[in-house]
Design a protein around this motif. Sequence first.
Motif, PDB file in Angstrom:
ATOM      1  N   THR A 357       8.254   9.642   1.913  1.00 41.52           N
ATOM      2  CA  THR A 357       7.631   9.158   0.681  1.00 41.52           C
ATOM      3  C   THR A 357       8.145   9.980  -0.485  1.00 41.52           C
ATOM      4  O   THR A 357       8.006  11.206  -0.495  1.00 41.52           O
ATOM      5  CB  THR A 357       6.101   9.274   0.753  1.00 41.52           C
ATOM      6  OG1 THR A 357       5.634   8.558   1.909  1.00 41.52           O
ATOM      7  CG2 THR A 357       5.449   8.695  -0.481  1.00 41.52           C
ATOM      8  N   ARG A 361       6.937   7.553  -5.899  1.00 42.28           N
ATOM      9  CA  ARG A 361       6.553   6.260  -5.343  1.00 42.28           C
ATOM     10  C   ARG A 361       5.375   6.438  -4.410  1.00 42.28           C
ATOM     11  O   ARG A 361       5.258   7.441  -3.705  1.00 42.28           O
ATOM     12  CB  ARG A 361       7.716   5.616  -4.574  1.00 42.28           C
ATOM     13  CG  ARG A 361       8.920   5.309  -5.441  1.00 42.28           C
ATOM     14  CD  ARG A 361       9.957   4.517  -4.690  1.00 42.28           C
ATOM     15  NE  ARG A 361       9.490   3.189  -4.350  1.00 42.28           N
ATOM     16  CZ  ARG A 361      10.277   2.251  -3.815  1.00 42.28           C
ATOM     17  NH1 ARG A 361      11.537   2.512  -3.576  1.00 42.28           N
ATOM     18  NH2 ARG A 361       9.791   1.063  -3.529  1.00 42.28           N
ATOM     19  N   GLU A 363       4.743   4.015  -2.081  1.00 41.51           N
ATOM     20  CA  GLU A 363       5.157   3.420  -0.822  1.00 41.51           C
ATOM     21  C   GLU A 363       6.017   4.393  -0.010  1.00 41.51           C
ATOM     22  O   GLU A 363       6.641   5.304  -0.557  1.00 41.51           O
ATOM     23  CB  GLU A 363       5.951   2.137  -1.062  1.00 41.51           C
ATOM     24  CG  GLU A 363       5.200   1.068  -1.838  1.00 41.51           C
ATOM     25  CD  GLU A 363       5.301   1.259  -3.327  1.00 41.51           C
ATOM     26  OE1 GLU A 363       5.977   2.222  -3.751  1.00 41.51           O
ATOM     27  OE2 GLU A 363       4.698   0.472  -4.073  1.00 41.51           O
ATOM     28  N   SER A 364       6.030   4.169   1.296  1.00 38.36           N
ATOM     29  CA  SER A 364       6.900   4.928   2.196  1.00 38.36           C
ATOM     30  C   SER A 364       8.180   4.144   2.434  1.00 38.36           C
ATOM     31  O   SER A 364       8.153   2.913   2.535  1.00 38.36           O
ATOM     32  CB  SER A 364       6.196   5.200   3.527  1.00 38.36           C
ATOM     33  OG  SER A 364       5.053   5.997   3.343  1.00 38.36           O
ATOM     34  N   VAL A 380      10.845  -0.729   2.708  1.00 39.74           N
ATOM     35  CA  VAL A 380       9.730  -0.133   1.969  1.00 39.74           C
ATOM     36  C   VAL A 380       8.417  -0.691   2.505  1.00 39.74           C
ATOM     37  O   VAL A 380       8.236  -1.912   2.580  1.00 39.74           O
ATOM     38  CB  VAL A 380       9.857  -0.417   0.458  1.00 39.74           C
ATOM     39  CG1 VAL A 380       8.660   0.148  -0.292  1.00 39.74           C
ATOM     40  CG2 VAL A 380      11.148   0.174  -0.083  1.00 39.74           C
ATOM     41  N   SER A 382       4.097  -0.109   2.360  1.00 37.83           N
ATOM     42  CA  SER A 382       2.958   0.538   1.705  1.00 37.83           C
ATOM     43  C   SER A 382       1.936   0.999   2.736  1.00 37.83           C
ATOM     44  O   SER A 382       1.722   0.333   3.745  1.00 37.83           O
ATOM     45  CB  SER A 382       2.287  -0.428   0.720  1.00 37.83           C
ATOM     46  OG  SER A 382       3.188  -0.829  -0.290  1.00 37.83           O
ATOM     47  N   ASN A 383       1.329   2.147   2.468  1.00 38.43           N
ATOM     48  CA  ASN A 383       0.227   2.666   3.296  1.00 38.43           C
ATOM     49  C   ASN A 383       0.613   2.749   4.773  1.00 38.43           C
ATOM     50  O   ASN A 383      -0.094   2.254   5.648  1.00 38.43           O
ATOM     51  CB  ASN A 383      -1.020   1.800   3.130  1.00 38.43           C
ATOM     52  CG  ASN A 383      -1.493   1.736   1.688  1.00 38.43           C
ATOM     53  OD1 ASN A 383      -1.714   2.761   1.063  1.00 38.43           O
ATOM     54  ND2 ASN A 383      -1.628   0.533   1.154  1.00 38.43           N
ATOM     55  N   TRP A 398       0.623  -0.277   9.506  1.00 37.25           N
ATOM     56  CA  TRP A 398       0.337  -0.040   8.091  1.00 37.25           C
ATOM     57  C   TRP A 398      -0.939  -0.770   7.718  1.00 37.25           C
ATOM     58  O   TRP A 398      -1.433  -1.601   8.465  1.00 37.25           O
ATOM     59  CB  TRP A 398       1.514  -0.509   7.219  1.00 37.25           C
ATOM     60  CG  TRP A 398       1.840  -1.973   7.358  1.00 37.25           C
ATOM     61  CD1 TRP A 398       2.459  -2.568   8.411  1.00 37.25           C
ATOM     62  CD2 TRP A 398       1.554  -3.019   6.428  1.00 37.25           C
ATOM     63  NE1 TRP A 398       2.585  -3.923   8.202  1.00 37.25           N
ATOM     64  CE2 TRP A 398       2.038  -4.220   6.983  1.00 37.25           C
ATOM     65  CE3 TRP A 398       0.942  -3.059   5.180  1.00 37.25           C
ATOM     66  CZ2 TRP A 398       1.919  -5.444   6.328  1.00 37.25           C
ATOM     67  CZ3 TRP A 398       0.833  -4.282   4.524  1.00 37.25           C
ATOM     68  CH2 TRP A 398       1.326  -5.454   5.095  1.00 37.25           C
TER      69      TRP A 398
END
Length: 948
Positions: A357, A361, A363-364, A380, A382-383, A398
């Motif tokens: 991460t 940003r 997002e991961s 990409v 998120s969470n 996720w």
Amino acid sequence: MLVYLSKRIAIPNQVKLNCITWNRDQGWIATGGDAGLLKVLKLETPTGPDAKIMGIAAPSNLSMNQTLEGHNGRVICATWNPVFKKLTTSDENGLIIVWVLIKGVWYEEMINNRNKSVVKDMKWTVDGRKICIIYEDGAVIVGSVDGNRLWGKDLGMSLRFVEWSPDGKFILFVTADAEVWVYDNSGNKLRQMSLAAVESSVSEELVVVGIQWFALPAGKQSSTSSSDSCPSLFVAFDNGMILLSRGEVDKHQIVFDSELKLTCCRWDCSGTVLAVTGTIRGRNSHDGKSSNFIKFFDAYGKFLRGIRVPGDNIASFSWEGSGLRIALAVDSSIFFANIRPNYHWAYLGNTVVYAHTRYDRKESTVIFWDLVTLEANSKVISNLKFVCAAGDLCAVVWVEVSPDSANRDDQQDGSVDNKETYRVQLRNAIGAVIDSKTIPFSPKHVSICASIFIATNDRTVFTWLLPSNKDFDLTNERVQSKVRLFDIESVGLASAQSPETFKVNVDAITDRITCSAVSDKYLVIARKSGAITRFVLPHISPENTYSTKIEPFRIDLNCNSTRLSVIDISGVFSILDLEARVINDEDKAALGPHYGMKLSIERRDVWDMKWAEDNDEMIVIVEKTKMVVIRGESPEDPIISSGYLARFKDLEIKAVSLDDLLSHPDQPTKDSVVSFDSRLLRDAREMIISEGLVSTYHFINANPHSRLWTLLAHSALESLELDMAEKAFVRTGDYHGIQLVKQLRTMTDKMKSRAEVCVYLGRFDEAEGIYREIDRKDLAIQMRKKIGDFSRVVQLLQTGGGNDSLVKDAYDKIGEYYADRFKWKKSAQYFQQSRNLDKLADAYYRMESFDELSQLRLIVPDGTALLITLANRFESVGMHEEAVDCYIRSGNPKAAVDCCVTLNQWETALSLAEQHDFPQVEGLLNKFASELINKGKKLEAVELFRRA
């Protein structure tokens, strides 16, 4: 994660230490103690070819050990300015000294002494341009980096700590009465910070022992707002309570109990892990002695790991800039603890999957890095919660958060907010999504094998029988029915249910699930009490429960599911033989009914393990800084390494240096992945060199393994000992190797035989050298074509020995190689050299290089099918002149006229119709005239009819 003590430095004359701070950028360590002691230390950076894979495990000595003289009293405070490379210290007499490094030696730059009170704390801003100094009597001084006083004020209250906001706009002052006041950077009082921990402990007198507002290093700004970010500000109290907040104003503060009498707290370099030190009274202690502990929590207060620290008192500690080590000032010693984080990563086939991460940003970024082609595909997500892999599949877990629930606190009880949806995606080696499912609860543990995925929280188990290649149609009802769930508290023969009928129980339980493991045969669930239950797959029926006296932290099954390796919450490694029969043996008690036994092997401070894929008795573990292979119950000689274990197969261990890889995640290098040989493989290699093939044959016969027989076969081939090579190939069942031996026996030229052996062993450059030495360049070219190395084929042909057709074919193959990888620009270069106009036109079109495509049409011969293709592509982008030219040259004037009509080029259409006697020219005239009249060009319409 795992934490272990790795190094201790004793201070001369038993001088007690009071503070320690580690420069995050340059690596200097400053520590202060009684009698004016002030030292600056630095650990040397490991170098050499093995430095990356050794990482923090590499032996390190002190490259700097300087005693700074200037203080007479106890040095109680020290802080770094990493931007301007300065050290600021103060003692109990109120003396403040700023130190600067000149030619490798630290000197005094500035001295200040107020002579009225003791300095309690001082902090630099993130950019290093301002420092705030507070005194016990309430005096505050803010100065600049060059020594100028910006402003000063007496707050009229007893102060303990000070902290800057990340942007430098606010200053937080902590009083002796456990109050936190917010001021602006000019010294104006704004408000008192609300502390939920104080409000909930009105009957208890609290003392603040630490405050820190995490900030990114200078020049790095986060793009996430405070409302959707994790807590970054903590206030710690001596009774063990810690308050986490997203800023000086936060309605959703988190308060948790560390269960310690706290002395010090610090964020790590990323602001995601909070370390706290303190004491805890022994359970059965009657003499009042306490134990020192350091504990680690995530940004939401979830406990991660703890470790006991020897000594009487932990005065202070500090993180290294990388977040992989901690320095602790304990009595008159400095202890160093290594941190092994739980990275989001996995290994499948020849692909390393890892997530990182960026600071700017939320997002991961999950990177799928192919170790063969060295290509990296980024996705990409998120969470991101978990990443795991087995076989050819990678599972990514996720959470999808709706806007309504984005600002709510994370659930701590395993239940799920109605606006949060947990999902698991199956991805292949390039990151493409193959299938996905919804998990109806917040997972805390995941595991996977080639045929099933498992997710659990404290009590619920989610199982997903993974689809085969023919089942990838997500609309297939048979695939949808492969998900089953059950509650660990109500396990029965028919307890597993489908998602449609199962109801998740959110009630808390004391004996919660701590980890899981799965294979094609069994599912194993471990619980806090030490009970380990084995379920038979695919029916998910409980078969046996084994009782242990430990709390498992991680478990793993061997290749045939007969043994279970366990790492407990304290980092102790052990092995359970699940199939061992134990009957009336006083020394060996059965773990389950009549069978199940704990082996005698036990290792401490173990943080990673991996079973061999082809041997049910071999496992490799990493304890502290050593990698150890265990065969049966016998450990082999250790190897220094800090790499994470990726694979153990063919007596070879593959490890990934994730610490190094994640320091530059966008530019992975192959030296971050290292292979180690087990002792059997090392001994066999040495025996081949020292004692010959015959002795090695007897050694391998006594310790049979397919990899050892392959090693013997290859060594025999290199020596052209064909009888020995054939024996070894027979033992491995290598049909191709046996056929090679037969082929070599028919060859009379030994040089050519050696070249064939080199080709078989993959040493193509050596084989080419032999072919060229015997003047058989044609065989070298044939070999390169066979392995697909057409770049080398071109080089060989250009030195003679080929014809233009071979060169053209080689250029074509290189162009196709890049086209398959969507590298159209490079493919166009080679198609241009091979004069392959069809594929060159396709590359130009995909690159949207229409100027080059327009020039290409001029050299395309008339009447070819490529002209029709080019005309259609020109027409699709509105290039009517080029399209008309291609249609006309291909002998299709009607298509040219239709193209002009479609693109509203009426003049050109009319001209073409007249030129080629188009029968419907009158209709075109009427359409064109109507078009002109609609545009208000009536005179042009009259002129059109006049000309007609």
